[in-house]
Scaffold this motif. Sequence first.
Motif, PDB file in Angstrom:
ATOM      1  N   ARG A  95      -5.560   2.631   6.317  1.00 59.36           N
ATOM      2  CA  ARG A  95      -6.665   2.141   5.500  1.00 59.36           C
ATOM      3  C   ARG A  95      -7.619   1.292   6.332  1.00 59.36           C
ATOM      4  N   ARG A 129     -12.530  -2.940   4.206  1.00 63.61           N
ATOM      5  CA  ARG A 129     -13.873  -2.910   3.617  1.00 63.61           C
ATOM      6  C   ARG A 129     -14.611  -4.217   3.885  1.00 63.61           C
ATOM      7  N   VAL A 162      -9.236   0.099  -1.689  1.00 61.37           N
ATOM      8  CA  VAL A 162     -10.101  -0.463  -0.654  1.00 61.37           C
ATOM      9  C   VAL A 162      -9.504  -1.800  -0.232  1.00 61.37           C
ATOM     10  N   VAL A 163      -9.348  -2.014   1.068  1.00 60.39           N
ATOM     11  CA  VAL A 163      -8.689  -3.220   1.565  1.00 60.39           C
ATOM     12  C   VAL A 163      -9.724  -4.314   1.836  1.00 60.39           C
ATOM     13  N   GLU A 198      -7.110   5.546  -4.473  1.00 60.34           N
ATOM     14  CA  GLU A 198      -7.541   5.280  -3.098  1.00 60.34           C
ATOM     15  C   GLU A 198      -8.027   3.832  -3.008  1.00 60.34           C
ATOM     16  N   GLU A 203      -5.289   0.056   9.984  1.00 58.52           N
ATOM     17  CA  GLU A 203      -5.591   1.474  10.222  1.00 58.52           C
ATOM     18  C   GLU A 203      -4.353   2.218  10.732  1.00 58.52           C
ATOM     19  N   ARG A 222       0.893   4.065  -2.924  1.00 56.15           N
ATOM     20  CA  ARG A 222       0.700   5.489  -2.609  1.00 56.15           C
ATOM     21  C   ARG A 222       1.818   6.336  -3.215  1.00 56.15           C
ATOM     22  N   LEU A 282       0.824  -1.201   0.000  1.00 53.10           N
ATOM     23  CA  LEU A 282       0.000   0.000   0.000  1.00 53.10           C
ATOM     24  C   LEU A 282       0.867   1.263   0.000  1.00 53.10           C
TER      25      LEU A 282
END
Length: 431
Positions: free
Chosen positions: A369, A372, A340-341, A338, A364, A331, A327
């Motif tokens: 992140r 989801r 989604v995990v 963006e 987090e 980035r 990730l």
Amino acid sequence: MALQVVTAVTGAAWEAALVGALDRADHGVTVVRRCVDASDLLATAATGTAQAALLSADLHRLDVDAVARLQAGGVAVVGLVDPGDDRAGDRLRALGVTTVLPADAAPEEVVRALREAVTGGPAGGRDVADPRAALPGAGGDGPEPADRRPARGRVVAVWGPTGAPGRTTVAVGLADEAARLGVPTLLVDADVYGGVVAQVLGLLDESPGLAGAARQAAAGTLDEAALLRLAWSVRPQLSVLTGLARADRWPELRPRAVGAVLDEARRVADLTVVDCAFNLEEDEELSFDTAAPRRNGATVTVLESADEVLCVSGADPVGLQRTIRALGQLRDLLPEVEPVVVVNQVRRGPVPGDARREIGEALERFAGRPVRAFLPVDRGATDAALASGRTLAEVAPGSPLRAGLRGLAAALARVPEPAPGRRGWRRRRAG
């Protein structure tokens, strides 16, 4: 100063007359070379002697990369086609040539188009041999023909770190469940390191698939009908574009061509699910002074083009560490994406305590992140599906993994999720 122009309309009966008309002093245009093919054209453009190029659709070796390299090198491009040849005009526009004129246009009109193209084209001063010339986004896209349906479908990229976190299982499951919700869905295998979607679904992996679509896209001949011919129709509402039969065929998936395939996919399906490779490293193209192929360019193109990117993570400490690093790499490379995990293979044991809570807090804290969806491990169901070349919905309709994929598919397709007890969910495919 006269406008420096190269022509590349080899074989056209009207070329000699056009070149003679353009060379007249009162037009302010000088034809510096008449090129025989796209390679000759690119070599001439690399010398910096041309400001504009006149092309015909039947030029040998002309493809989307050649047009993009010309534009990125500050060479404006104008196309010429035989009067009434709409197909040739459409092909040039598909390759990125925004201005196309009939060959019988008056010399004054051709000159005006050349000057407007030079004035409104990409900024000059860059070398056409710059390796970044072949990167996605380096050139403009031509307008769509008026009779083509607008691209309205959504693209979802299923990506994740190395280590087999279950990207293909998730991609196949999402595509299958979306199709069962009545959403026209296309599943694309774009893994350049070892795509196995064909094997998972029991399909012939020697079919042209994505490689064939990319070749047609590079030549400017891919349309909705051609894409559907190359895709397997697995069941109503679900088509599959298989991947590379061998990993060493990765140069066939050039970034621009893959992007063009995704553009066409938006027209044939409401939802396109793409199974991506893990690697995002910048490689050959930025290491040499030529536009060499980029193995990871296809993956980067998919992630840039997607409406939503799913990052599939393993549910053990090693998998989570790889996800956090991946990730961060994403980035750095594509800050506008963006992801989604989705945490796959969640089970007791590898993570102490409440696995979902611990995993969610770790992602987090270290990746910034939220998670989801958590997908439980169901080895029996996945083994049965793989052994028979069928999907979870067919071999294990009551699987908790299938239920998780169904809910995620409904959210991605933006349709209501039916109640688990409805009869349609337990119907198996005939035969």
